[in-house]
Motif scaffolding. Structure first.
Motif, PDB file in Angstrom:
ATOM      1  N   TRP A  23      80.223 -12.852  82.695  1.00  0.00           N
ATOM      2  CA  TRP A  23      81.014 -13.528  81.907  1.00  0.00           C
ATOM      3  C   TRP A  23      81.052 -15.063  82.151  1.00  0.00           C
ATOM      4  O   TRP A  23      80.656 -15.906  81.326  1.00  0.00           O
ATOM      5  N   GLN A  36      87.074  -5.233  80.969  1.00  0.00           N
ATOM      6  CA  GLN A  36      86.220  -5.727  81.936  1.00  0.00           C
ATOM      7  C   GLN A  36      86.231  -7.081  82.766  1.00  0.00           C
ATOM      8  O   GLN A  36      86.072  -6.900  84.046  1.00  0.00           O
ATOM      9  N   SER A  43      89.056  -6.599  85.424  1.00  0.00           N
ATOM     10  CA  SER A  43      89.263  -5.174  86.128  1.00  0.00           C
ATOM     11  C   SER A  43      87.357  -5.250  86.530  1.00  0.00           C
ATOM     12  O   SER A  43      86.512  -4.022  86.212  1.00  0.00           O
ATOM     13  N   PRO A  44      86.426  -6.213  87.209  1.00  0.00           N
ATOM     14  CA  PRO A  44      85.543  -6.563  87.012  1.00  0.00           C
ATOM     15  C   PRO A  44      84.797  -4.569  87.803  1.00  0.00           C
ATOM     16  O   PRO A  44      83.688  -5.124  87.758  1.00  0.00           O
ATOM     17  N   ALA A 102      83.259  -2.395  85.957  1.00  0.00           N
ATOM     18  CA  ALA A 102      81.865  -2.390  84.790  1.00  0.00           C
ATOM     19  C   ALA A 102      80.788  -2.770  85.520  1.00  0.00           C
ATOM     20  O   ALA A 102      80.877  -2.940  86.800  1.00  0.00           O
ATOM     21  N   TRP A 148      77.696  -7.078  83.280  1.00  0.00           N
ATOM     22  CA  TRP A 148      78.366  -6.949  82.495  1.00  0.00           C
ATOM     23  C   TRP A 148      78.998  -8.423  81.493  1.00  0.00           C
ATOM     24  O   TRP A 148      79.363  -8.996  82.664  1.00  0.00           O
ATOM     25  N   GLU A 149      78.829  -8.775  80.761  1.00  0.00           N
ATOM     26  CA  GLU A 149      79.744  -9.706  79.791  1.00  0.00           C
ATOM     27  C   GLU A 149      79.462  -8.908  77.884  1.00  0.00           C
ATOM     28  O   GLU A 149      78.904  -8.592  77.307  1.00  0.00           O
ATOM     29  N   ASP A 158      80.239  -5.290  71.458  1.00  0.00           N
ATOM     30  CA  ASP A 158      82.584  -4.920  72.037  1.00  0.00           C
ATOM     31  C   ASP A 158      83.223  -5.874  70.934  1.00  0.00           C
ATOM     32  O   ASP A 158      83.920  -5.144  71.311  1.00  0.00           O
TER      33      ASP A 158
END
Length: 290
Positions: free
Chosen positions: A77, A223, A226-227, A230, A234-235, A240
Motif C-alpha cells: 500500500w 494490516q 501488523s503487516p 497480511a 495486500w492493499e 475493505d
C-alpha cells in the motif's frame, strides 16, 4: 598461581569475568538498537537472496537486487502497484440502481427512471476510461466519479427525508414488514454511498493509491499496523472500504479501522448520525405498528 588477597579466583583485573559494572555497564537501549539493526540487515539480505535467486542472470553490480529487496520489504500500500479491479465498485453501483427501482413511488425522484439512467451513464463513462483496473488519476476521471456519488447520494437523501417526514407525521408505514424493507433499502444504499466516498477519498483515490502518491493514510487498517499478518501484496480495495462503512453504520463508531485525518473522522461521524436516526425512527415505527 598466587592470588591477591581479597580477589576471587574468577575475578579479572577489573571485576567479575563476563559481567558489566552494575552501575555503569552497557545500557539495554544500545542492545535493543543493535538487535534492530541486525534484524534489518538480516531481512535485507534474505530478501536480496530471494530476489537474486529468481533473477540469477541479473548484473551483480546493477543494484537491482537490493532495489528488489527493498521493494519486498516495503508494504504494497506504500509503493507503486497495479490498480485494483473495477468489478467490486461497479457491482455496488449496479446494486444501488436495482434498489432504487424497488422503492415506493412516493420516495423516488421523478421521473423515476432519471437517476438510474444518470448513474448508469456515469458508470459506463468511468468503465470506458478504465475498463479493467482503476489506475487513472486525471481530474476529469475523478470528476465523473464524484458526480456518480453525488447522484446516488442525492437520490438516497431525497428518499430518506421523504421517509422520515412520513414517519414523523405518522403517514408512513401501514405495514411493519414493508416499512422495514423500505428502511433497510435506504440504509443499505447509505452504506454503499459512504463506502464509495471512503474509497474515493482515502489517500487521493484508487488511482493515487496505486501510484503510491501519498504515504500517510486517512484510514488505518489492521494490516497496515501488523503487516506480518497480511499477504505480502495486500492493499485496501473497495471491499475493505465497504466493510468499514457497514461496521460504522451498525456499531455507530469505528471498529477495527481507525480514521486518521479530520475529514475522515467527520465523515464517519456524519454516517453514524444518519444511520442512527434512520434505524431508530424506522424500528420505532415498525414496533408501534406491531
Amino acid at each position: 598461581m598466587t592470588q591477591t588477597p581479597g580477589q576471587d579466583a574468577h575475578d579479572g583485573p577489573s571485576g567479575p569475568a563476563g559481567s558489566a559494572d552494575p552501575d555503569g555497564g552497557a545500557p539495554g537501549h544500545d542492545d535493543d538498537a543493535l538487535a534492530d539493526r541486525l534484524a534489518r540487515v538480516e531481512a535485507l539480505l534474505t530478501a536480496h537472496h530471494a530476489a537474486t535467486s529468481t533473477a540469477p542472470h541479473a548484473a551483480p553490480h546493477s543494484g537491482g537486487g537490493l532495489a528488489e529487496a527493498e521493494r519486498l520489504l516495503t508494504p504494497a500500500w506504500r509503493r507503486v502497484t497495479r490498480g485494483e479491479p473495477r468489478w467490486a465498485s461497479a457491482a455496488a453501483v449496479l446494486a444501488v440502481v436495482a434498489i432504487q427501482f424497488t422503492l415506493p413511488q412516493r420516495l423516488a425522484v421523478h421521473p423515476r427512471w432519471l437517476m438510474p439512467v444518470v448513474e448508469l451513464a456515469l458508470l459506463v463513462a468511468l468503465t470506458v476510461s478504465d475498463p479493467v483496473r482503476i489506475e487513472s488519476r486525471s481530474r476529469g476521471y475523478r470528476a465523473l466519479g464524484f458526480a456518480l456519488m453525488a447522484a446516488i447520494g442525492s437520490a438516497n437523501v431525497y428518499a430518506m427525508l421523504r421517509l422520515l417526514r412520513g414517519l414523523i407525521r405518522g403517514t408512513e408505514g401501514a405495514s411493519a414488514g414493508t416499512l422495514l424493507l423500505t428502511g433497510g433499502a435506504i440504509w443499505l444504499t447509505n452504506v454503499i454511498v459512504f463506502g464509495l466516498l471512503y474509497w474515493e477519498l482515502d489517500r487521493g483515490g484508487p488511482g493515487a493509491r496505486a501510484q503510491g502518491v501519498r504515504q500517510v493514510p486517512d484510514f488505518l487498517f489492521v494490516q497496515m499496523q501488523s503487516p506480518d499478518l497480511a499477504p505480502p501484496h495486500w492493499e485496501p480495495t473497495f471491499l475493505d472500504y465497504f466493510y468499514l462503512s457497514f461496521t460504522n453504520s451498525t456499531a455507530f463508531s469505528p471498529t477495527d479501522v481507525m480514521p486518521v485525518t479530520r475529514w475522515a473522522k467527520m465523515l464517519m461521524l456524519t454516517q453514524s448520525a444518519v444511520s442512527l436516526l434512520t434505524v431508530v425512527l424506522v424500528v420505532a415505527r415498525a414496533v408501534n405498528i406491531l
